[in-house]
Design a protein around this motif. Structure first.
Motif, PDB file in Angstrom:
ATOM      1  N   GLY A   1     -96.524  -3.370   6.859  1.00 49.77           N
ATOM      2  CA  GLY A   1     -95.265  -2.808   7.016  1.00 49.77           C
ATOM      3  C   GLY A   1     -94.945  -3.588   8.670  1.00 49.77           C
ATOM      4  O   GLY A   1     -93.957  -3.787   8.736  1.00 49.77           O
ATOM      5  N   TYR A   2     -95.923  -3.617   9.389  1.00 51.66           N
ATOM      6  CA  TYR A   2     -95.830  -4.385  10.749  1.00 51.66           C
ATOM      7  C   TYR A   2     -95.489  -5.817  10.397  1.00 51.66           C
ATOM      8  O   TYR A   2     -94.537  -6.206  10.894  1.00 51.66           O
ATOM      9  N   LEU A   3     -96.206  -6.440   9.641  1.00 48.49           N
ATOM     10  CA  LEU A   3     -95.921  -7.763   8.947  1.00 48.49           C
ATOM     11  C   LEU A   3     -94.539  -8.072   8.628  1.00 48.49           C
ATOM     12  O   LEU A   3     -93.975  -9.022   9.034  1.00 48.49           O
ATOM     13  N   MET A   4     -93.942  -7.063   7.998  1.00 52.02           N
ATOM     14  CA  MET A   4     -92.614  -7.086   7.366  1.00 52.02           C
ATOM     15  C   MET A   4     -91.765  -6.672   8.556  1.00 52.02           C
ATOM     16  O   MET A   4     -90.487  -7.338   8.615  1.00 52.02           O
ATOM     17  N   VAL A   5     -91.847  -5.900   9.388  1.00 47.69           N
ATOM     18  CA  VAL A   5     -91.075  -5.602  10.803  1.00 47.69           C
ATOM     19  C   VAL A   5     -91.027  -7.181  11.289  1.00 47.69           C
ATOM     20  O   VAL A   5     -89.651  -7.291  11.612  1.00 47.69           O
ATOM     21  N   CYS A   6     -92.109  -7.627  11.674  1.00 47.51           N
ATOM     22  CA  CYS A   6     -92.006  -9.252  12.117  1.00 47.51           C
ATOM     23  C   CYS A   6     -91.150 -10.021  11.652  1.00 47.51           C
ATOM     24  O   CYS A   6     -90.599 -11.053  12.097  1.00 47.51           O
ATOM     25  N   PHE A   7     -90.720  -9.681  10.361  1.00 48.16           N
ATOM     26  CA  PHE A   7     -89.690 -10.763   9.744  1.00 48.16           C
ATOM     27  C   PHE A   7     -88.349 -10.683  10.379  1.00 48.16           C
ATOM     28  O   PHE A   7     -87.581 -11.730  10.440  1.00 48.16           O
ATOM     29  N   GLY A   8     -87.926  -9.414  10.867  1.00 55.87           N
ATOM     30  CA  GLY A   8     -86.710  -9.386  11.209  1.00 55.87           C
ATOM     31  C   GLY A   8     -86.338  -8.925  12.502  1.00 55.87           C
ATOM     32  O   GLY A   8     -85.348  -8.108  13.149  1.00 55.87           O
ATOM     33  N   ASP A   9     -87.586  -8.893  13.315  1.00 53.91           N
ATOM     34  CA  ASP A   9     -87.491  -8.426  14.831  1.00 53.91           C
ATOM     35  C   ASP A   9     -88.347  -8.922  15.585  1.00 53.91           C
ATOM     36  O   ASP A   9     -89.210  -9.651  15.300  1.00 53.91           O
ATOM     37  N   ASN A  10     -88.451  -8.618  16.824  1.00 51.03           N
ATOM     38  CA  ASN A  10     -89.335  -9.122  17.932  1.00 51.03           C
ATOM     39  C   ASN A  10     -90.335  -8.387  18.187  1.00 51.03           C
ATOM     40  O   ASN A  10     -90.951  -8.013  19.380  1.00 51.03           O
TER      41      ASN A  10
END
Length: 164
Positions: free
Chosen positions: A118-127
């Motif tokens: 989930g964290y790696l997915m958040v990294c796709f669209g955020d800082n």
């Protein structure tokens, strides 16, 4: 809200997602310039001032809103692969633990595996790299769990020597 637009330098209305995609596309020439080693840590914002349509938005430039694009610009392929290898190792450890253990240990590994994905997915669209307090907790809990896993699989040297 993806349905509402925001003005860019050219007066074009872009929603949040389209704005991000345009920013990443505009970063591509900078990535290609120094594909292997990048432009140096912290330079994405500086370089973004020259991206078409983003130059006058902020005096100090804009963040990438994508950890992977930012790392490619700043550290090149070598830096991005080093970053991803950390997570690949962690995910591999949790994946093996899920299938090699039973009970709470397996469930704990599955939850943390999902959390890291989930964290790696958040990294796709955020800082996400710059959310310091969140990263403190993430690495604290990952460290505690991984240290516990290491103790379960291989006792410390002091314990091994006493057994001899």
């Amino acid at each position: 809200d993806l349905t509402e637009g925001m003005d860019t330098r050219g007066g074009e209305k872009l929603n949040s997602w389209v704005w991000r995609v345009r920013l990443w596309q505009n970063a591509w020439p900078s990535i290609q310039e120094r594909l292997l080693i990048g432009h140096g840590l912290g330079n994405f914002r500086y370089l973004s001032r020259g991206f078409a349509g983003f130059a006058s938005e902020r005096e100090w430039g804009v963040p990438a809103h994508n950890v992977y694009v930012e790392l490619l610009v700043e550290t090149g392929i070598f830096g991005l692969l080093a970053y991803l290898s950390i997570y690949a190792t962690i995910l591999g450890t949790f994946f093996r633990r899920i299938f090699r253990t039973k009970g709470a240990s397996s469930t704990e590994a599955a939850v943390l595996f999902s959390y890291v994905v989930g964290y790696l997915m958040v990294c796709f669209g955020d800082n996400a790299l710059y959310y310091l307090s969140f990263n403190w907790y993430l690495w604290f809990f990952l460290g505690v769990v991984l240290a516990g896993h290491a103790l379960e699989t291989k006792p410390p040297a002091a314990v091994r020597t006493q057994e001899l």
